[in-house]
Design a protein around this motif. Sequence first.
Motif, PDB file in Angstrom:
ATOM      1  N   PHE A   6      -2.163 -49.578  36.625  1.00 21.15           N
ATOM      2  CA  PHE A   6      -2.024 -48.144  36.963  1.00 21.15           C
ATOM      3  C   PHE A   6      -3.366 -47.571  37.410  1.00 21.15           C
ATOM      4  N   ALA A   7      -4.428 -48.006  36.753  1.00 22.08           N
ATOM      5  CA  ALA A   7      -5.752 -47.476  37.079  1.00 22.08           C
ATOM      6  C   ALA A   7      -6.157 -47.862  38.504  1.00 22.08           C
ATOM      7  N   ILE A   8      -5.799 -49.080  38.907  1.00 27.03           N
ATOM      8  CA  ILE A   8      -6.114 -49.495  40.279  1.00 27.03           C
ATOM      9  C   ILE A   8      -5.224 -48.713  41.256  1.00 27.03           C
ATOM     10  N   GLY A   9      -3.980 -48.480  40.843  1.00 22.73           N
ATOM     11  CA  GLY A   9      -3.084 -47.623  41.651  1.00 22.73           C
ATOM     12  C   GLY A   9      -3.691 -46.247  41.830  1.00 22.73           C
ATOM     13  N   LEU A  10      -4.246 -45.730  40.766  1.00 23.77           N
ATOM     14  CA  LEU A  10      -4.885 -44.409  40.829  1.00 23.77           C
ATOM     15  C   LEU A  10      -6.057 -44.442  41.822  1.00 23.77           C
ATOM     16  N   ALA A  11      -6.855 -45.501  41.729  1.00 28.28           N
ATOM     17  CA  ALA A  11      -8.024 -45.609  42.608  1.00 28.28           C
ATOM     18  C   ALA A  11      -7.602 -45.700  44.078  1.00 28.28           C
ATOM     19  N   TYR A  71      -0.406 -61.769  37.942  1.00 29.92           N
ATOM     20  CA  TYR A  71       0.343 -61.485  39.177  1.00 29.92           C
ATOM     21  C   TYR A  71       0.287 -59.986  39.502  1.00 29.92           C
ATOM     22  N   MET A  72       0.551 -59.175  38.498  1.00 27.95           N
ATOM     23  CA  MET A  72       0.530 -57.728  38.761  1.00 27.95           C
ATOM     24  C   MET A  72      -0.857 -57.256  39.187  1.00 27.95           C
ATOM     25  N   LEU A  73      -1.874 -57.809  38.542  1.00 22.30           N
ATOM     26  CA  LEU A  73      -3.238 -57.408  38.919  1.00 22.30           C
ATOM     27  C   LEU A  73      -3.565 -57.864  40.340  1.00 22.30           C
ATOM     28  N   ARG A  74      -3.025 -59.015  40.742  1.00 26.87           N
ATOM     29  CA  ARG A  74      -3.264 -59.465  42.117  1.00 26.87           C
ATOM     30  C   ARG A  74      -2.620 -58.501  43.112  1.00 26.87           C
ATOM     31  N   VAL A  75      -1.388 -58.112  42.820  1.00 17.33           N
ATOM     32  CA  VAL A  75      -0.731 -57.114  43.671  1.00 17.33           C
ATOM     33  C   VAL A  75      -1.591 -55.854  43.713  1.00 17.33           C
ATOM     34  N   ALA A  76      -2.066 -55.440  42.541  1.00 16.55           N
ATOM     35  CA  ALA A  76      -2.843 -54.203  42.467  1.00 16.55           C
ATOM     36  C   ALA A  76      -4.120 -54.286  43.304  1.00 16.55           C
ATOM     37  N   TYR A  77      -4.835 -55.410  43.178  1.00 19.44           N
ATOM     38  CA  TYR A  77      -6.106 -55.526  43.898  1.00 19.44           C
ATOM     39  C   TYR A  77      -5.909 -55.726  45.393  1.00 19.44           C
ATOM     40  N   GLU A  78      -4.818 -56.426  45.775  1.00 18.53           N
ATOM     41  CA  GLU A  78      -4.667 -56.789  47.186  1.00 18.53           C
ATOM     42  C   GLU A  78      -3.868 -55.791  48.018  1.00 18.53           C
ATOM     43  N   GLU A  79      -3.001 -55.028  47.351  1.00 14.60           N
ATOM     44  CA  GLU A  79      -2.041 -54.257  48.148  1.00 14.60           C
ATOM     45  C   GLU A  79      -2.231 -52.748  47.990  1.00 14.60           C
ATOM     46  N   ALA A 124       5.814 -53.011  41.605  1.00 11.21           N
ATOM     47  CA  ALA A 124       5.563 -53.914  40.480  1.00 11.21           C
ATOM     48  C   ALA A 124       5.759 -53.176  39.151  1.00 11.21           C
ATOM     49  N   ILE A 125       5.196 -51.975  39.073  1.00  6.76           N
ATOM     50  CA  ILE A 125       5.278 -51.189  37.839  1.00  6.76           C
ATOM     51  C   ILE A 125       6.713 -50.803  37.509  1.00  6.76           C
ATOM     52  N   LEU A 126       7.460 -50.421  38.539  1.00 13.61           N
ATOM     53  CA  LEU A 126       8.823 -49.928  38.296  1.00 13.61           C
ATOM     54  C   LEU A 126       9.697 -50.989  37.634  1.00 13.61           C
ATOM     55  N   SER A 127       9.507 -52.231  38.046  1.00 14.14           N
ATOM     56  CA  SER A 127      10.306 -53.300  37.454  1.00 14.14           C
ATOM     57  C   SER A 127      10.105 -53.336  35.936  1.00 14.14           C
ATOM     58  N   CYS A 128       8.869 -53.199  35.500  1.00 11.06           N
ATOM     59  CA  CYS A 128       8.579 -53.223  34.055  1.00 11.06           C
ATOM     60  C   CYS A 128       9.140 -51.978  33.392  1.00 11.06           C
ATOM     61  N   ALA A 129       8.713 -50.823  33.902  1.00  8.48           N
ATOM     62  CA  ALA A 129       9.006 -49.565  33.212  1.00  8.48           C
ATOM     63  C   ALA A 129      10.510 -49.270  33.183  1.00  8.48           C
ATOM     64  N   TYR A 130      11.152 -49.442  34.308  1.00  6.93           N
ATOM     65  CA  TYR A 130      12.565 -49.052  34.397  1.00  6.93           C
ATOM     66  C   TYR A 130      13.458 -50.036  33.642  1.00  6.93           C
ATOM     67  N   SER A 131      13.058 -51.312  33.607  1.00  5.11           N
ATOM     68  CA  SER A 131      13.907 -52.281  32.906  1.00  5.11           C
ATOM     69  C   SER A 131      13.981 -51.935  31.414  1.00  5.11           C
ATOM     70  N   ALA A 188      10.407 -58.750  47.156  1.00 10.28           N
ATOM     71  CA  ALA A 188       9.812 -59.986  46.599  1.00 10.28           C
ATOM     72  C   ALA A 188       8.958 -59.669  45.374  1.00 10.28           C
ATOM     73  N   ILE A 189       8.183 -58.608  45.445  1.00  8.50           N
ATOM     74  CA  ILE A 189       7.336 -58.219  44.299  1.00  8.50           C
ATOM     75  C   ILE A 189       8.205 -57.802  43.114  1.00  8.50           C
ATOM     76  N   PHE A 190       9.193 -56.963  43.399  1.00  7.51           N
ATOM     77  CA  PHE A 190      10.069 -56.462  42.335  1.00  7.51           C
ATOM     78  C   PHE A 190      10.829 -57.617  41.681  1.00  7.51           C
TER      79      PHE A 190
END
Length: 224
Positions: free
Chosen positions: A61-66, A120-128, A136-143, A204-206
Amino acid sequence: MTSITSQTTTDKLIEATREIWKAYNDHPFVTGIGEGSLDREKFRYYIMQDFWYLKDYTKVFAIGLAKATNVDNINLFAQSIAGISAELNVHNGFMAQLDITEEELDTIQPSLDNLSYTSYMLRVAYEETEVEILAAILSCAYSYEMIAKEIMRHNPDAIHDDFYGSWIQAYGSDTYAASNQTLIESLNRLSQHYTDAQIDHLVAIFTACSRYELAFWEMSWQMQ
Ligand SMILES: Cc1ncc(CO)c(N)n1
């Protein structure tokens, strides 16, 4: 390009992972929480692994914020980080009941599935971009919301369970649902202009995160 049958991005993500999400509800770890019969040693293992998981999850989330491109999204990520603190309060309640000490928490080694998931999630965060991060986050939180609601639908008394009730209440709460609704709306808004290929990438990410969620339940069940 609007049509009556057009689906939102999140509709597509949920549809693509329907089978995996169904499997969460049937998993013995999850049904054990719902019936109050889950071995507490398994839950203790889960809570410790999840505590480790939530540290990396917060960083996503912090990388998302950044990377956020407007004030609304900065607020969204900031509020979500505050929400994880609320989640950790539920964990803290269990730590006391399960005799988990601060020292023990500091020395937790993540299981390979746990480490793989957060890496994996951190890679998505850093790269995308923030959009892929939200997927990525929604899959965790909503499930977790869906799991708690399914438990409550199946067995309304489950929220009163002396031990597992607080877990079900937290993830089945209106507050938790409202924060997920904000994630859903942002993801749909930010991906409105996405091409089919970009949407496929979000799927694919989800999907990867959903598979990791199922693996996390299995890892907790096996305690390894
Ligand atoms: C593994 C996992 N996924 C999702 C959540 C919900 O935040 C959690 N606490 N743990």
